[in-house]
Design a protein around this motif. Structure first.
Motif, PDB file in Angstrom:
ATOM      1  N   TYR A 104       0.835  -1.203   0.000  1.00  0.00           N
ATOM      2  CA  TYR A 104       0.000   0.000   0.000  1.00  0.00           C
ATOM      3  C   TYR A 104       0.870   1.254   0.000  1.00  0.00           C
ATOM      4  N   SER A 105       1.919   1.249   0.822  1.00  0.00           N
ATOM      5  CA  SER A 105       2.829   2.397   0.874  1.00  0.00           C
ATOM      6  C   SER A 105       3.521   2.626  -0.456  1.00  0.00           C
ATOM      7  N   LEU A 106       3.726   1.549  -1.212  1.00  0.00           N
ATOM      8  CA  LEU A 106       4.319   1.647  -2.553  1.00  0.00           C
ATOM      9  C   LEU A 106       3.276   2.008  -3.612  1.00  0.00           C
ATOM     10  N   GLU A 107       2.035   2.260  -3.159  1.00  0.00           N
ATOM     11  CA  GLU A 107       0.905   2.570  -4.048  1.00  0.00           C
ATOM     12  C   GLU A 107       0.589   1.419  -5.004  1.00  0.00           C
ATOM     13  N   GLN A 108       0.950   0.212  -4.580  1.00  0.00           N
ATOM     14  CA  GLN A 108       0.601  -0.993  -5.330  1.00  0.00           C
ATOM     15  C   GLN A 108      -0.687  -1.558  -4.708  1.00  0.00           C
ATOM     16  N   HIS A 109      -1.771  -0.832  -4.977  1.00  0.00           N
ATOM     17  CA  HIS A 109      -3.008  -1.080  -4.243  1.00  0.00           C
ATOM     18  C   HIS A 109      -3.612  -2.446  -4.539  1.00  0.00           C
ATOM     19  N   HIS A 110      -3.497  -2.889  -5.775  1.00  0.00           N
ATOM     20  CA  HIS A 110      -4.067  -4.204  -6.108  1.00  0.00           C
ATOM     21  C   HIS A 110      -3.386  -5.303  -5.299  1.00  0.00           C
ATOM     22  N   MET A 111      -2.049  -5.254  -5.221  1.00  0.00           N
ATOM     23  CA  MET A 111      -1.322  -6.260  -4.437  1.00  0.00           C
ATOM     24  C   MET A 111      -1.668  -6.143  -2.963  1.00  0.00           C
ATOM     25  N   ALA A 112      -1.784  -4.913  -2.462  1.00  0.00           N
ATOM     26  CA  ALA A 112      -2.140  -4.719  -1.060  1.00  0.00           C
ATOM     27  C   ALA A 112      -3.504  -5.345  -0.759  1.00  0.00           C
ATOM     28  N   ILE A 113      -4.445  -5.136  -1.652  1.00  0.00           N
ATOM     29  CA  ILE A 113      -5.791  -5.699  -1.468  1.00  0.00           C
ATOM     30  C   ILE A 113      -5.726  -7.218  -1.374  1.00  0.00           C
ATOM     31  N   GLU A 114      -4.948  -7.853  -2.257  1.00  0.00           N
ATOM     32  CA  GLU A 114      -4.837  -9.313  -2.227  1.00  0.00           C
ATOM     33  C   GLU A 114      -4.220  -9.790  -0.919  1.00  0.00           C
ATOM     34  N   HIS A 115      -3.208  -9.071  -0.427  1.00  0.00           N
ATOM     35  CA  HIS A 115      -2.583  -9.452   0.844  1.00  0.00           C
ATOM     36  C   HIS A 115      -3.569  -9.328   2.002  1.00  0.00           C
ATOM     37  N   PHE A 116      -4.310  -8.220   2.072  1.00  0.00           N
ATOM     38  CA  PHE A 116      -5.239  -8.035   3.184  1.00  0.00           C
ATOM     39  C   PHE A 116      -6.370  -9.067   3.145  1.00  0.00           C
ATOM     40  N   LYS A 117      -6.808  -9.417   1.944  1.00  0.00           N
ATOM     41  CA  LYS A 117      -7.824 -10.469   1.837  1.00  0.00           C
ATOM     42  C   LYS A 117      -7.263 -11.807   2.336  1.00  0.00           C
ATOM     43  N   GLU A 118      -5.996 -12.071   2.003  1.00  0.00           N
ATOM     44  CA  GLU A 118      -5.364 -13.323   2.449  1.00  0.00           C
ATOM     45  C   GLU A 118      -5.260 -13.354   3.973  1.00  0.00           C
ATOM     46  N   VAL A 119      -4.924 -12.218   4.584  1.00  0.00           N
ATOM     47  CA  VAL A 119      -4.856 -12.156   6.044  1.00  0.00           C
ATOM     48  C   VAL A 119      -6.191 -12.560   6.658  1.00  0.00           C
ATOM     49  N   LEU A 120      -7.284 -12.043   6.095  1.00  0.00           N
ATOM     50  CA  LEU A 120      -8.604 -12.311   6.657  1.00  0.00           C
ATOM     51  C   LEU A 120      -9.020 -13.769   6.474  1.00  0.00           C
ATOM     52  N   VAL A 121      -8.452 -14.447   5.477  1.00  0.00           N
ATOM     53  CA  VAL A 121      -8.675 -15.888   5.346  1.00  0.00           C
ATOM     54  C   VAL A 121      -7.916 -16.624   6.447  1.00  0.00           C
ATOM     55  N   LEU A 122      -6.694 -16.163   6.723  1.00  0.00           N
ATOM     56  CA  LEU A 122      -5.869 -16.797   7.748  1.00  0.00           C
ATOM     57  C   LEU A 122      -6.349 -16.476   9.157  1.00  0.00           C
ATOM     58  N   ASP A 123      -6.867 -15.250   9.346  1.00  0.00           N
ATOM     59  CA  ASP A 123      -7.291 -14.820  10.675  1.00  0.00           C
ATOM     60  C   ASP A 123      -8.505 -13.908  10.510  1.00  0.00           C
ATOM     61  N   ASP A 124      -9.689 -14.440  10.693  1.00  0.00           N
ATOM     62  CA  ASP A 124     -10.902 -13.660  10.439  1.00  0.00           C
ATOM     63  C   ASP A 124     -11.222 -12.675  11.555  1.00  0.00           C
ATOM     64  N   THR A 125     -10.338 -12.560  12.565  1.00  0.00           N
ATOM     65  CA  THR A 125     -10.517 -11.556  13.618  1.00  0.00           C
ATOM     66  C   THR A 125      -9.560 -10.374  13.438  1.00  0.00           C
ATOM     67  N   HIS A 126      -8.813 -10.331  12.371  1.00  0.00           N
ATOM     68  CA  HIS A 126      -7.771  -9.318  12.172  1.00  0.00           C
ATOM     69  C   HIS A 126      -8.434  -8.025  11.668  1.00  0.00           C
ATOM     70  N   TRP A 127      -8.849  -7.164  12.619  1.00  0.00           N
ATOM     71  CA  TRP A 127      -9.604  -5.968  12.237  1.00  0.00           C
ATOM     72  C   TRP A 127      -8.751  -4.973  11.459  1.00  0.00           C
ATOM     73  N   GLN A 128      -7.410  -4.942  11.762  1.00  0.00           N
ATOM     74  CA  GLN A 128      -6.556  -4.010  11.014  1.00  0.00           C
ATOM     75  C   GLN A 128      -6.521  -4.364   9.533  1.00  0.00           C
ATOM     76  N   ALA A 129      -6.515  -5.664   9.221  1.00  0.00           N
ATOM     77  CA  ALA A 129      -6.507  -6.071   7.813  1.00  0.00           C
ATOM     78  C   ALA A 129      -7.809  -5.659   7.139  1.00  0.00           C
ATOM     79  N   ALA A 130      -8.936  -5.801   7.851  1.00  0.00           N
ATOM     80  CA  ALA A 130     -10.225  -5.380   7.276  1.00  0.00           C
ATOM     81  C   ALA A 130     -10.246  -3.875   7.048  1.00  0.00           C
ATOM     82  N   TYR A 131      -9.729  -3.125   8.032  1.00  0.00           N
ATOM     83  CA  TYR A 131      -9.662  -1.661   7.911  1.00  0.00           C
ATOM     84  C   TYR A 131      -8.801  -1.257   6.712  1.00  0.00           C
ATOM     85  N   ASN A 132      -7.613  -1.838   6.627  1.00  0.00           N
ATOM     86  CA  ASN A 132      -6.700  -1.447   5.555  1.00  0.00           C
ATOM     87  C   ASN A 132      -7.145  -1.969   4.192  1.00  0.00           C
TER      88      ASN A 132
END
Length: 483
Positions: A104-132
């Motif tokens: 996200y900091s690199l403005e590679q938003h598509h990749m950031a989105i995929e990473h945050f979605k993956e986090v939520l699959v691994l940990d569905d309580t990770h509110w920071q990933a949902a926020y970001n």
């Protein structure tokens, strides 16, 4: 006006080491970690790299090296080491989360989105990933999915004001103003002293037509943050809308003191205090029409019953000695392209110029102009090399008081048999006057004198109702000039 989204949040936690490494590699890592915590970045980086050289599978060294590189501003290197840590420990949500933050900091938003979605699959309580995830989707303009992500974050952490703030922002951009209002009200309950929450809530109230509530929220915003220029500016507009002139003046004086949109503030203050200036600042005109661009035509044609371009065309074509078709037409202050649409059938080449980039964008969408430019009209005419057979200025000279400069350059930009067609707001007496509306009115005698000074003849004129303002007609004059 809107506020940018709140920053991406990082929890900064480490990952469990997934692979055994030699004790000397662990030693380098722990010494590096100690220096990292002491702020000795260069030495810590060197020790992390030594640990990795001894044990390429040292996931903690890769992870903390990535965190340190990001803190030092080397985002590309941070991304590389987070990726390496992820390869070593692919099921660790913390690593994937930090990958997302870095992308996200690199403005590679598509990749950031995929990473945050993956986090939520691994940990569905990770509110920071949902926020970001919501923040990355917001940056891409995907309002529907951003709203879903922020709702998920709010369910996981309902007491975080930033989540409700950004949910309000996403709903506002999606046009879901009632939902936006509710989100900002939630944010306000959690963070009652946050001026930005009150400011954004005010903008939503304004959009909903709740002007008293908008004023109340803006008054709280400026009380909490007296230097909040945008809030003072919006408050001034709303005060004027309610004829609270003294309070509006105070807002514009504050803007001048803060040096926030000071040129525009000076213009409006001059209009409110009876001072007549020579011309409205370019910044004022551009900001004014940029803010109107999204709903300009609907408001102009429906609410204000604006018909000036049609009446100008009728005046032009009623001239028995004049041409009925024009090879090159220049639309000064083209706005969203109304003149272009109406005059298209009687012009060969159609050129439009306007100070507002957003207006020009809307005009371009009509696909009636051969050329469009974002420019100040005198500057544009000074740079023009090919004369125009017809120049139209519908509701343009109302933002200019002293007209000699424009008429002088028009005289050089108009073909020998050309026509100049324009509208003004009427005034009795002599000269011109800046009105409380921020627009100028011109006397007939002033137009007559300026035209004569620059070699123009008034071929015909016609009084007209220019537009409505607070339910009453603004009286104007239509002019057709030639040489």
């Amino acid at each position: 006006m809107t506020t940018d989204s709140r920053p991406v949040q990082t929890d900064g936690q480490g990952a469990e080491n997934g692979h055994p490494c030699p004790s000397n590699a662990d030693d380098f890592f722990h010494r590096g970690l100690d220096l990292h915590r002491q702020g000795e970045a260069d030495s810590a980086i060197s020790l992390y790299l030594q640990a990795i050289s001894l044990c390429p599978e040292h996931v903690d060294a890769c992870f903390y090296l990535a965190l340190l590189q990001r803190n030092e501003g080397d985002l590309a290197e941070a991304a590389r080491w987070f990726d390496q840590a992820h390869c070593l420990l692919p099921q660790e949500a913390t690593i994937v989360y930090e990958q997302g933050v870095t992308r996200y900091s690199l403005e590679q938003h598509h990749m950031a989105i995929e990473h945050f979605k993956e986090v939520l699959v691994l940990d569905d309580t990770h509110w920071q990933a949902a926020y970001n995830l919501g923040t990355a989707l917001l940056a891409q303009g995907n309002m529907a999915e951003a709203i879903q992500a922020y709702h998920r974050a709010a369910q996981l952490n309902p007491q975080d004001a930033d989540i409700h703030f950004n949910l309000g922002l996403a709903c506002k951009r999606a046009g879901r103003l009632e939902e936006s209002m509710q989100s900002y009200l939630c944010a306000m309950e959690i963070a009652p002293d946050d001026a930005e929450v009150h400011y954004n809530l005010a903008l939503v109230y304004k959009g909903l037509g709740c002007k008293d509530e908008a004023i109340a929220s803006l008054e709280i915003a400026v009380a909490l943050r007296p230097e909040y220029g945008a809030a003072h500016g919006n408050l001034g507009v709303l005060y004027l809308d309610q004829d609270r002139v003294a309070e509006a003046k105070a807002c514009y004086r504050k803007l001048i003191e803060l040096d926030h949109n000071a040129a525009s503030a000076r213009h409006i203050l001059a209009a409110l205090t009876g001072e007549t200036t020579a011309v409205a600042p370019s910044s004022y005109i551009a900001e004014l029409f940029d803010s109107f661009s999204g709903h300009f035509e609907e408001r102009l044609l429906v609410d204000l019953e604006y018909r000036t371009p049609w009446e100008l065309k009728s005046l032009l074509l009623a001239d028995p000695a004049g041409p009925q078709h024009f090879a090159r037409l220049l639309d000064l202050g083209c706005g969203t392209g109304l003149v272009g649409q109406i005059f298209q059938e009687i012009s060969g080449c159609l050129v439009g110029v306007d100070l507002s980039a957003k207006m020009v964008e809307a005009a371009a969408a009509k696909k009636v102009y051969d050329h469009l430019a974002v420019a100040e009209i005198v500057t544009f005419l000074e740079q023009n090399r090919e004369p125009f057979d017809l120049i139209v200025a519908a509701d343009v000279l109302i933002y200019v008081g002293e007209l000699d400069r424009i008429f002088a350059i028009l005289a050089t930009g108009l073909a020998p048999q050309g026509r100049f067609l324009f509208s003004t707001e009427q005034m009795a007496g002599q000269g011109y006057q800046l009105r409380p509306s921020g627009r100028y009115a011109h006397s007939f005698s002033y137009i007559e004198a300026v035209a004569a000074r620059h070699g123009f003849r008034i071929l015909s004129t016609q009084s007209a109702n220019i537009r409505k303002e607070k339910g009453a007609w603004i009286l104007g004059e239509l002019f057709l000039l030639g040489f």
